[in-house]
Design an enzyme around this catalytic site. Structure first.
Site, PDB file in Angstrom:
ATOM      1  N   GLY A 165       6.846  -6.259  -0.563  1.00 59.74           N
ATOM      2  CA  GLY A 165       6.161  -6.236   0.730  1.00 59.74           C
ATOM      3  C   GLY A 165       7.105  -6.678   1.823  1.00 59.74           C
ATOM      4  N   GLU A 178      10.952  -7.877  -3.528  1.00 60.92           N
ATOM      5  CA  GLU A 178      11.490  -6.603  -3.043  1.00 60.92           C
ATOM      6  C   GLU A 178      10.956  -6.462  -1.625  1.00 60.92           C
ATOM      7  OE1 GLU A 178      11.958  -3.397  -1.808  1.00 60.92           O
ATOM      8  OE2 GLU A 178      10.740  -2.402  -3.337  1.00 60.92           O
ATOM      9  N   TRP A 194       0.813  -1.222   0.000  1.00 57.28           N
ATOM     10  CA  TRP A 194       0.000   0.000   0.000  1.00 57.28           C
ATOM     11  C   TRP A 194       0.846   1.271   0.000  1.00 57.28           C
ATOM     12  CZ3 TRP A 194       2.024   2.249   4.155  1.00 57.28           C
ATOM     13  CH2 TRP A 194       2.526   1.417   5.164  1.00 57.28           C
ATOM     14  N   ASN A 195       2.161   1.180   0.222  1.00 55.17           N
ATOM     15  CA  ASN A 195       2.897   2.435   0.449  1.00 55.17           C
ATOM     16  C   ASN A 195       3.147   3.238  -0.828  1.00 55.17           C
ATOM     17  OD1 ASN A 195       4.819   0.615  -0.390  1.00 55.17           O
ATOM     18  ND2 ASN A 195       6.371   1.232   1.081  1.00 55.17           N
ATOM     19  N   CYS A 214      10.438   1.339   2.064  1.00 53.57           N
ATOM     20  CA  CYS A 214      11.428   0.291   2.350  1.00 53.57           C
ATOM     21  C   CYS A 214      12.857   0.829   2.241  1.00 53.57           C
ATOM     22  CB  CYS A 214      11.222  -0.896   1.424  1.00 53.57           C
ATOM     23  SG  CYS A 214      11.136  -0.402  -0.279  1.00 53.57           S
TER      24      CYS A 214
HETATM   25  P1  ADP Z   1       2.866  -4.604   4.446  1.00 56.78           P
HETATM   26  O1  ADP Z   1       3.420  -4.699   5.817  1.00 56.78           O
HETATM   27  O2  ADP Z   1       3.490  -3.610   3.565  1.00 56.78           O
HETATM   28  O3  ADP Z   1       1.367  -4.591   4.406  1.00 56.78           O
HETATM   29  P2  ADP Z   1       2.706  -7.282   3.498  1.00 56.78           P
HETATM   30  O4  ADP Z   1       3.825  -8.146   3.101  1.00 56.78           O
HETATM   31  O5  ADP Z   1       1.851  -7.735   4.628  1.00 56.78           O
HETATM   32  O6  ADP Z   1       3.384  -5.902   3.765  1.00 56.78           O
HETATM   33  O7  ADP Z   1       1.763  -6.983   2.275  1.00 56.78           O
HETATM   34  C1  ADP Z   1       2.197  -6.758   0.962  1.00 56.78           C
HETATM   35  C2  ADP Z   1       1.233  -7.393  -0.001  1.00 56.78           C
HETATM   36  O8  ADP Z   1       1.224  -8.799   0.252  1.00 56.78           O
HETATM   37  C3  ADP Z   1      -0.216  -6.948   0.153  1.00 56.78           C
HETATM   38  O9  ADP Z   1      -0.834  -6.955  -1.132  1.00 56.78           O
HETATM   39  C4  ADP Z   1      -0.822  -8.020   1.024  1.00 56.78           C
HETATM   40  O10 ADP Z   1      -2.217  -8.141   0.850  1.00 56.78           O
HETATM   41  C5  ADP Z   1      -0.101  -9.247   0.481  1.00 56.78           C
HETATM   42  N1  ADP Z   1      -0.027 -10.384   1.402  1.00 56.78           N
HETATM   43  C6  ADP Z   1      -0.059 -10.393   2.755  1.00 56.78           C
HETATM   44  N2  ADP Z   1       0.049 -11.658   3.227  1.00 56.78           N
HETATM   45  C7  ADP Z   1       0.140 -12.485   2.152  1.00 56.78           C
HETATM   46  C8  ADP Z   1       0.278 -13.908   1.966  1.00 56.78           C
HETATM   47  N3  ADP Z   1       0.363 -14.737   2.995  1.00 56.78           N
HETATM   48  N4  ADP Z   1       0.354 -14.355   0.698  1.00 56.78           N
HETATM   49  C9  ADP Z   1       0.285 -13.528  -0.361  1.00 56.78           C
HETATM   50  N5  ADP Z   1       0.165 -12.196  -0.256  1.00 56.78           N
HETATM   51  C10 ADP Z   1       0.088 -11.660   0.982  1.00 56.78           C
END
Ligand code: ADP
Length: 474
Positions: A227, A249, A149-150, A283
């Site tokens: 993420g 990333e 989302w950032n 990040c």
């Molecule tokens: P942040 O802390 O930036 O939210 P995340 O890694 O939790 O980082 O999220 C980044 C992306 O990964 C988002 O689109 C989120 O919905 C997705 N996401 C979170 N958990 C999972 C998962 N277990 N498998 C696939 N995608 C995920």
């Protein structure tokens, strides 16, 4: 441009089989949209669509694919205020940063429109006996794209542009906090004339289930994720089932080193840019500030003044530089990290404006020891953690003592020191007397646990291409 709240599958805007999920404005907490929540059948439909679109898309002349990207970036630029308003609405960042993000995102579409026509293979010297080897570059196939989302627009643009330029088709799972920008971006792709199925967007609340389904499909040949490191690990493990290629990333823990021979005003401005963009939620944000003892007091007093001058408030209001954090959970996390830091011996030497809700005041912490949790984790908030050091060796050792290896920054006017330290830093990127390093023309990415692959630059296209070797008999 009306707010687009449906999923986009096979060139059609469709309601979510699981109803909707809420998207809120982090500045006020108000619900601003209800967006389609897809089920796994819809994820499968998106994979079908991308798989069917892949063959005709990859067979188009590279120039035709790149023309679409060029048209798309022009539409982005034409709609930049509207897109920026959406970014601010759902992510909370100041409008000036949202506008910069649209322009930055568009620059990736343009860069890869230009690079896509240069996916060259090689003809190699003839082998003994007269055989002629040659290589060609081909798209990897259907790509799953999962984004945070950032940077709701740019993180998608950085992946989609090289994928499409290479001849891949994509299924995008945007962050549930910021799907509106992703959908608006893809609505413009539709206007730019991309064929149905080339680009699909599957917004959904159950990210784990969607991620699992994308990794479980042998038709997805690559996964590109930005993420957290924790989720990156899960996805990398899941991608093993079909040996999908992965670009990851992930989180950073950037050192920002200021040497005695640095231009201090330049360093303070660079630090403000590297730290406070998006309220510290990037990040590449400077996470560990290392200042050499000879300039420590002078640097920190200049910094304190600037930190206290930062304007905190809703991103939509002109002049504010620090917006809210993305969620209450994020706010609690940063608050806890600061409390832990203080109880582990840190001192607080400045706190900016403290507003209610998700706003976190710009904060300056000093006397941070390397064992302090705030030194070891990505802060992801507008908090500076500063410590002093004596020698160059000590600075490099402290900087490298992390599992992360994304961005790093160093400030010095001594060219020999700059080369020595830049070569010693174990990070994918080094800002030398510069706090904003990301650009479409250079390879962005990390080493160690910060990830795999590069986005942007010449390298960015390669991540979406396979090299095929052809051997011609004599
Ligand atoms: P942040 O802390 O930036 O939210 P995340 O890694 O939790 O980082 O999220 C980044 C992306 O990964 C988002 O689109 C989120 O919905 C997705 N996401 C979170 N958990 C999972 C998962 N277990 N498998 C696939 N995608 C995920």
């Amino acid at each position: 441009m009306a707010i687009q709240d449906k999923a986009y599958i096979d060139g059609r805007w469709v309601a979510g089989n699981l109803g909707c999920f809420d998207v809120d404005d982090p500045a006020s907490g108000d619900i601003v949209a209800r967006v389609a929540n897809v089920d796994l059948d819809q994820v499968e439909a998106a994979i079908d669509a991308a798989s069917n679109a892949f063959e005709p898309w990859r067979l188009q002349p590279a120039q035709a694919r790149c023309d679409r990207l060029m048209a798309w970036q022009l539409l982005l630029l034409a709609q930049q205020s509207r897109l920026a308003e959406l970014i601010t609405l759902e992510s909370g960042k100041p409008m000036s940063e949202s506008l910069a993000e649209v322009v930055y995102g568009a620059s990736y579409l343009k860069w890869f429109a230009e690079q896509g026509v240069r996916a060259y293979g090689h003809t190699l010297p003839a082998l003994p006996g007269g055989r002629r080897p040659m290589t060609i570059k081909q798209p990897v196939g259907v790509v799953a794209i999962i984004t945070p989302w950032n940077f709701p627009l740019a993180m998608i643009a950085r992946k989609v542009a090289p994928a499409l330029a290479a001849g891949c088709c994509v299924v995008i799972k945007p962050a549930a906090e910021t799907p509106l920008t992703a959908l608006a971006l893809v609505a413009l792709a539709e206007q730019a004339g991309f064929p149905a199925g080339c680009i699909n967007v599957v917004p959904g609340i159950d990210a784990a289930a969607i991620g699992q389904r994308l990794c479980a499909s042998p038709r997805i040949r690559k996964l590109s994720f930005t993420g957290s490191t924790a989720v990156g690990r899960i996805l990398m493990a899941q991608s093993a089932a079909h040996i999908q290629k992965v670009s990851l990333e992930l989180g950073g823990n950037a050192p920002f080193i200021v040497f005695d021979d640095a231009d201090l005003d330049l360093a303070v401005d660079g630090l403000l840019a590297a730290k406070f963009r998006n309220s510290g939620q990037t990040c590449v944000a400077a996470n560990r500030i290392l200042v050499q003892q000879g300039v420590y007091q002078a640097f920190v007093s200049k910094l304190r003044e600037k930190v206290l001058a930062l304007k905190v408030g809703p991103g939509a209001i002109d002049g504010n530089n620090i917006g809210p954090l993305i969620s209450q959970v994020a706010h609690r996390r940063v608050s806890r990290l600061v409390e832990q830091a203080l109880s582990a011996g840190a001192t607080c030497s400045a706190v900016g404006t403290d507003l209610p809700g998700r706003f976190y005041p710009p904060t300056l912490l000093e006397s941070i020891r390397p064992s302090n949790p705030i030194w070891q984790q990505e802060i992801f908030g507008p908090v500076l953690a500063v410590t002093g050091f004596d020698t160059e060796e000590e600075a490099v050792r402290l900087a490298n003592s992390t599992e992360a290896g994304l961005a790093s920054y160093l400030y010095s006017d001594n060219v020999r020191r700059v080369m020595r330290v830049a070569e010693s830093l174990q990070f994918g990127m080094v800002g030398v007397n510069e706090g904003i390093i990301s650009t479409a023309v250079a390879p962005f990415g990390g080493i160690k646990s910060s990830g795999l692959g590069r986005e942007g630059g010449q390298e960015g296209l390669d991540d979406y291409l396979e090299t095929k070797y052809l051997c011609f008999g004599s």
